[in-house]
Design an enzyme around this catalytic site. Structure first.
Site, PDB file in Angstrom:
ATOM      1  N   HIS A  62       3.572  31.171  32.600  1.00  0.00           N
ATOM      2  CA  HIS A  62       4.460  32.170  33.206  1.00  0.00           C
ATOM      3  C   HIS A  62       4.365  32.148  34.722  1.00  0.00           C
ATOM      4  O   HIS A  62       3.319  32.454  35.294  1.00  0.00           O
ATOM      5  CB  HIS A  62       4.075  33.566  32.690  1.00  0.00           C
ATOM      6  CG  HIS A  62       5.162  34.576  32.831  1.00  0.00           C
ATOM      7  ND1 HIS A  62       6.108  34.792  31.866  1.00  0.00           N
ATOM      8  CD2 HIS A  62       5.458  35.432  33.833  1.00  0.00           C
ATOM      9  CE1 HIS A  62       6.943  35.744  32.254  1.00  0.00           C
ATOM     10  NE2 HIS A  62       6.570  36.146  33.456  1.00  0.00           N
ATOM     11  N   ASP A  64       6.990  33.454  38.040  1.00  0.00           N
ATOM     12  CA  ASP A  64       8.231  34.192  38.324  1.00  0.00           C
ATOM     13  C   ASP A  64       8.992  33.694  39.550  1.00  0.00           C
ATOM     14  O   ASP A  64       9.754  34.473  40.130  1.00  0.00           O
ATOM     15  CB  ASP A  64       7.913  35.690  38.489  1.00  0.00           C
ATOM     16  CG  ASP A  64       7.851  36.405  37.149  1.00  0.00           C
ATOM     17  OD1 ASP A  64       8.831  36.325  36.398  1.00  0.00           O
ATOM     18  OD2 ASP A  64       6.816  37.027  36.845  1.00  0.00           O
ATOM     19  N   GLU A 169      11.980  36.214  29.621  1.00  0.00           N
ATOM     20  CA  GLU A 169      11.088  37.368  29.498  1.00  0.00           C
ATOM     21  C   GLU A 169      11.881  38.617  29.130  1.00  0.00           C
ATOM     22  O   GLU A 169      12.554  39.211  29.969  1.00  0.00           O
ATOM     23  CB  GLU A 169      10.315  37.593  30.796  1.00  0.00           C
ATOM     24  CG  GLU A 169       9.303  38.735  30.656  1.00  0.00           C
ATOM     25  CD  GLU A 169       8.301  38.777  31.774  1.00  0.00           C
ATOM     26  OE1 GLU A 169       8.677  38.481  32.915  1.00  0.00           O
ATOM     27  OE2 GLU A 169       7.129  39.135  31.502  1.00  0.00           O
ATOM     28  N   HIS A 196      10.223  43.348  27.283  1.00  0.00           N
ATOM     29  CA  HIS A 196       9.490  43.473  28.549  1.00  0.00           C
ATOM     30  C   HIS A 196       8.853  44.864  28.501  1.00  0.00           C
ATOM     31  O   HIS A 196       8.137  45.144  27.533  1.00  0.00           O
ATOM     32  CB  HIS A 196      10.406  43.240  29.774  1.00  0.00           C
ATOM     33  CG  HIS A 196       9.624  43.146  31.037  1.00  0.00           C
ATOM     34  ND1 HIS A 196       9.843  43.946  32.121  1.00  0.00           N
ATOM     35  CD2 HIS A 196       8.594  42.333  31.372  1.00  0.00           C
ATOM     36  CE1 HIS A 196       8.972  43.645  33.081  1.00  0.00           C
ATOM     37  NE2 HIS A 196       8.202  42.677  32.650  1.00  0.00           N
ATOM     38  N   HIS A 237       3.604  41.562  26.202  1.00  0.00           N
ATOM     39  CA  HIS A 237       4.383  42.789  26.444  1.00  0.00           C
ATOM     40  C   HIS A 237       4.683  43.623  25.202  1.00  0.00           C
ATOM     41  O   HIS A 237       5.047  44.796  25.330  1.00  0.00           O
ATOM     42  CB  HIS A 237       5.722  42.513  27.157  1.00  0.00           C
ATOM     43  CG  HIS A 237       5.573  42.220  28.614  1.00  0.00           C
ATOM     44  ND1 HIS A 237       5.230  43.179  29.524  1.00  0.00           N
ATOM     45  CD2 HIS A 237       5.701  41.059  29.303  1.00  0.00           C
ATOM     46  CE1 HIS A 237       5.156  42.629  30.730  1.00  0.00           C
ATOM     47  NE2 HIS A 237       5.421  41.346  30.611  1.00  0.00           N
ATOM     48  N   HIS A 258       1.409  35.304  28.810  1.00  0.00           N
ATOM     49  CA  HIS A 258       0.549  35.823  29.880  1.00  0.00           C
ATOM     50  C   HIS A 258      -0.114  37.120  29.408  1.00  0.00           C
ATOM     51  O   HIS A 258       0.371  38.206  29.669  1.00  0.00           O
ATOM     52  CB  HIS A 258       1.303  36.002  31.201  1.00  0.00           C
ATOM     53  CG  HIS A 258       2.557  36.853  31.130  1.00  0.00           C
ATOM     54  ND1 HIS A 258       3.560  36.634  30.240  1.00  0.00           N
ATOM     55  CD2 HIS A 258       2.946  37.919  31.881  1.00  0.00           C
ATOM     56  CE1 HIS A 258       4.513  37.534  30.434  1.00  0.00           C
ATOM     57  NE2 HIS A 258       4.163  38.335  31.415  1.00  0.00           N
ATOM     58  N   ASP A 367       0.877  34.192  35.501  1.00  0.00           N
ATOM     59  CA  ASP A 367       1.831  35.214  35.950  1.00  0.00           C
ATOM     60  C   ASP A 367       1.941  35.246  37.475  1.00  0.00           C
ATOM     61  O   ASP A 367       2.143  36.299  38.077  1.00  0.00           O
ATOM     62  CB  ASP A 367       1.475  36.604  35.396  1.00  0.00           C
ATOM     63  CG  ASP A 367       2.642  37.595  35.466  1.00  0.00           C
ATOM     64  OD1 ASP A 367       3.778  37.158  35.740  1.00  0.00           O
ATOM     65  OD2 ASP A 367       2.421  38.794  35.256  1.00  0.00           O
TER      66      ASP A 367
END
Ligand SMILES: [Zn+2]
Length: 430
Positions: A62, A64, A169, A196, A237, A258, A367
């Site tokens: 993961h 971003d 995600e 999420h 999540h 993650h 992450d």
């Protein structure tokens, strides 16, 4: 920096020796100093790690970066990964040079959209984020190449490039449409995180009030359709109940792209031991996160208290970012930041998951670009070797490291591909 290291070590040793009462605060200080010193150390273990990462791709679950383009409303010239992204405002922790220095061989780029985007707006935003990811990969053809299969990852890594995979995600990304699952798969998405931070209409999220207590019948259909396609089911999540419900339904191994161990840090995002044991049976992999609030209790408590205050301020000031920011700064003055954690604490999560689920079910999902204030020794994407070197120091074998770095995730991808190949003749669910 040997001189810096020697100073740190001698300070730590002197305090150690001279203090008769060994308080927990002091223990923490000494362990931080030791971590800082080890993180700086160009030792034999680091050389071994670099050799391993030439043989096997380090695949992170993961990152971003795609969201950074949207959040910053930035062009590829403004956020140029070929340049030094530490110079950006705010700085970033990912760029090509540091990915190379970190030995990264495969990356799931996160296609993230906020949970406020739902239905048509959500699908549009998802398409735009997939588009950004494709264009980012195309922009640096000497470094990135899109990977759609496990074989792609191995081939691209052998060619000296970073295999770039796409992970979506949040189940809100599909707008309650199985067609959207199928079409995003065709656009390259290879995992979908079922939620999420807000419940979907079919699965419960950590951070929301549980509504379904697992998966709804439609949620089960989503999982089955992902299995049929070969899209990995990602359980980061989701609530513990939804983790357990999904593991009952899925025919392919799952991932946690993650997440860390609940036993060591009681954030509900983390994976409890009973689920770790089921992941072992399922053949899946937990890719350990570097986010301090999921790593040590003191950081979790601080993160949650800050979130409560942020929500209170947002209730008062709405979308006014300046007022909310000023309010949080005031709050911080009264609530000092906790002592930072380090890569040593992240390694503890690896130890725990290894003990409960086994070495075949461990991976890395830092992450990066999704949080601020990383652990000492894991400040950016160049630092993965510090963590792996620490595991060598703890007695992990070279094969253990290869599994954690990438072989476990490759096995999961291959198994998901095998399940999909077996079910291609089954009619689409809807
Ligand atoms: Zn996340």
């Amino acid at each position: 920096m040997p001189r810096f290291r020697m100073v740190i070590q001698s300070v730590a040793a002197t305090i150690h020796a001279s203090m008769k009462l060994f308080s927990p605060a002091l223990a923490l200080f000494v362990s931080m100093m030791t971590a800082m010193s080890a993180a700086e150390k160009p030792d034999a273990q680091l050389a071994t790690v670099r050799k391993i990462l030439r043989e096997v791709p380090l695949i992170d679950g993961h990152n971003d970066v795609p969201w950074q383009y949207r959040k910053r409303k930035a062009s590829f010239d403004e956020v140029d990964l070929a340049g030094d992204t530490t110079k950006l405002h705010p700085p970033m922790v990912t760029d090509l040079a540091r990915l190379r220095a970190g030995g990264v061989g495969g990356q799931f780029w996160s296609v993230y959209i906020p949970t406020s985007y739902t239905n048509a707006a959500g699908i549009q935003a998802v398409l735009e984020q997939i588009d950004v990811t494709h264009r980012m990969i195309a922009r640096y053809p000497e470094t990135f190449e899109l990977a759609l299969t496990a074989d792609d990852v191995v081939r691209i890594h052998r060619q000296g490039k970073i295999a770039s995979l796409i992970g979506m995600e949040g189940g809100h990304s599909i707008g309650n449409s199985l067609a959207a699952v199928r079409m995003t798969y065709r656009l390259g998405a290879r995992y979908l995180t079922l939620t999420h931070t807000a419940n979907t209409d079919w699965a419960d999220a950590v951070g929301d009030t549980p509504r379904h207590h697992g998966l709804t019948p439609f949620g089960e259909e989503v999982v089955r359709e992902m299995n049929r396609l070969g899209m990995l089911v990602d359980l980061s999540h989701v609530t513990h109940e939804t983790m357990r419900a999904t593991l009952k339904v899925t025919r392919a191994p799952v991932i946690f792209s993650h997440s860390s161990a609940y036993e060591l840090c009681r954030h509900e995002r983390n994976v409890p031991d009973d689920v770790l044991r089921t992941v072992k049976t399922n053949g899946g992999v937990v890719m350990v996160c570097f986010l301090p609030g999921y790593t040590v209790e003191r950081e979790r408590a601080d993160m949650m208290a800050r979130d409560v205050e942020r929500k209170r301020l947002e209730g008062q000031f709405g979308e006014d970012v300046k007022e909310v920011g000023a309010g949080l700064a005031e709050w911080r003055k009264l609530h000092p930041e906790p002592a930072p954690c380090s890569f040593v604490d992240v390694a503890d999560h690896m130890d725990h998951i290894r003990k409960v689920a086994g070495i075949d079910h461990l991976g890395i999902g830092a992450d990066y670009e999704g949080f601020h204030g990383p652990p000492i020794g894991l400040e950016d994407v160049s630092k993965y070797p510090n963590l792996l070197a620490e595991l060598l120091r703890r007695g992990y074998s070279e094969m253990d490291l290869k599994k954690i770095a990438g072989l476990n995730v490759l096995r999961v991808l291959r198994e998901a591909e095998r399940v999909a190949a077996q079910s291609q003749h089954a009619a689409p669910v809807k």
